[in-house]
Design a protein around this motif. Structure first.
Motif, PDB file in Angstrom:
ATOM      1  N   LEU A  22      17.647  37.315  21.809  1.00 28.88           N
ATOM      2  CA  LEU A  22      18.810  37.977  22.380  1.00 28.88           C
ATOM      3  C   LEU A  22      18.403  39.120  23.306  1.00 28.88           C
ATOM      4  N   ILE A 103      26.150  42.435  31.275  1.00 21.18           N
ATOM      5  CA  ILE A 103      26.011  41.321  30.335  1.00 21.18           C
ATOM      6  C   ILE A 103      26.193  41.859  28.917  1.00 21.18           C
ATOM      7  N   PRO A 104      26.615  40.984  28.001  1.00 15.19           N
ATOM      8  CA  PRO A 104      26.784  41.412  26.605  1.00 15.19           C
ATOM      9  C   PRO A 104      25.443  41.503  25.872  1.00 15.19           C
ATOM     10  N   ASP A 106      24.624  40.442  23.026  1.00 17.13           N
ATOM     11  CA  ASP A 106      24.257  39.274  22.221  1.00 17.13           C
ATOM     12  C   ASP A 106      24.039  38.006  23.049  1.00 17.13           C
ATOM     13  N   MET A 107      23.847  38.162  24.349  1.00 19.41           N
ATOM     14  CA  MET A 107      23.547  37.016  25.215  1.00 19.41           C
ATOM     15  C   MET A 107      22.075  36.631  25.010  1.00 19.41           C
ATOM     16  N   SER A 108      21.764  35.339  25.122  1.00 16.55           N
ATOM     17  CA  SER A 108      20.368  34.921  24.989  1.00 16.55           C
ATOM     18  C   SER A 108      19.599  35.296  26.247  1.00 16.55           C
ATOM     19  N   ASP A 111      20.058  32.733  29.077  1.00 14.06           N
ATOM     20  CA  ASP A 111      21.267  32.885  29.895  1.00 14.06           C
ATOM     21  C   ASP A 111      21.126  34.076  30.840  1.00 14.06           C
ATOM     22  N   ALA A 112      20.516  35.153  30.357  1.00 15.17           N
ATOM     23  CA  ALA A 112      20.292  36.333  31.209  1.00 15.17           C
ATOM     24  C   ALA A 112      19.360  35.974  32.371  1.00 15.17           C
ATOM     25  N   LYS A 128      28.218  46.623  24.827  1.00 14.23           N
ATOM     26  CA  LYS A 128      28.684  46.209  23.508  1.00 14.23           C
ATOM     27  C   LYS A 128      30.019  46.908  23.280  1.00 14.23           C
TER      28      LYS A 128
END
Length: 154
Positions: A22, A103-104, A106-108, A111-112, A128
């Motif tokens: 994450l 970006i959040p 908890d994004m992987s 994906d980032a 967050k």
């Protein structure tokens, strides 16, 4: 007659993936931040002093209102040369990028990495519940990938 060997039914071994993947596991949490009314000269000094290429701009309540980068500072330098003036003590608000992609937490990291590739950003603020909790850079993603290079994931 050939030799027969019977080992029985083989147990399926499922590999567990336990490495962190994450954004929050690799982001920078201690940030150098700036305010909209801060001098662009002060920002340039901080960028040089702390060896960073940019940082988030927060209002008086601590909410993200923009991001300032070396590229934004280049606008000031170019403008001062064009008008044949010294670098003036102008505010960050004039040069910062106001529409910031975030970006959040908890994004992987995968994906980032896709967002970095698609939008050509050098850094992304990490949020967050609407609050800035960190920042992740392209270098952070590369470091994460190196740490994960020995693992298989699906």
């Amino acid at each position: 007659m050939g030799i027969k060997s019977f080992q029985g039914v083989r147990k399926v071994v499922k590999k567990e993936f336990d490495a962190p993947i994450l954004v929050e596991d690799y982001m920078t949490k201690k940030l150098i931040t700036f305010s909209p009314d801060q001098s662009i000269l002060t920002v340039m000094e901080h960028l040089a002093k702390y060896h960073i290429s940019g940082g988030p701009v927060l209002d008086n309540n601590g909410f993200l209102v923009g991001i300032i980068s070396e590229a934004d500072c280049m606008k000031q330098i170019s403008e001062s040369r064009y008008f044949n003036q010294p670098i003036l003590d102008k505010s960050v608000e004039r040069f910062m990028t106001k529409e910031v992609e975030t970006i959040p937490h908890d994004m992987s990291i995968f994906d980032a990495a896709g967002i970095f590739d698609k939008h050509k950003r050098r850094r992304l603020p990490v949020m967050k519940n609407g609050i800035l909790v960190g920042q992740i850079s392209r270098k952070d993603i590369v470091i994460a990938a190196l740490k994960l290079s020995g693992h298989n994931w699906k």
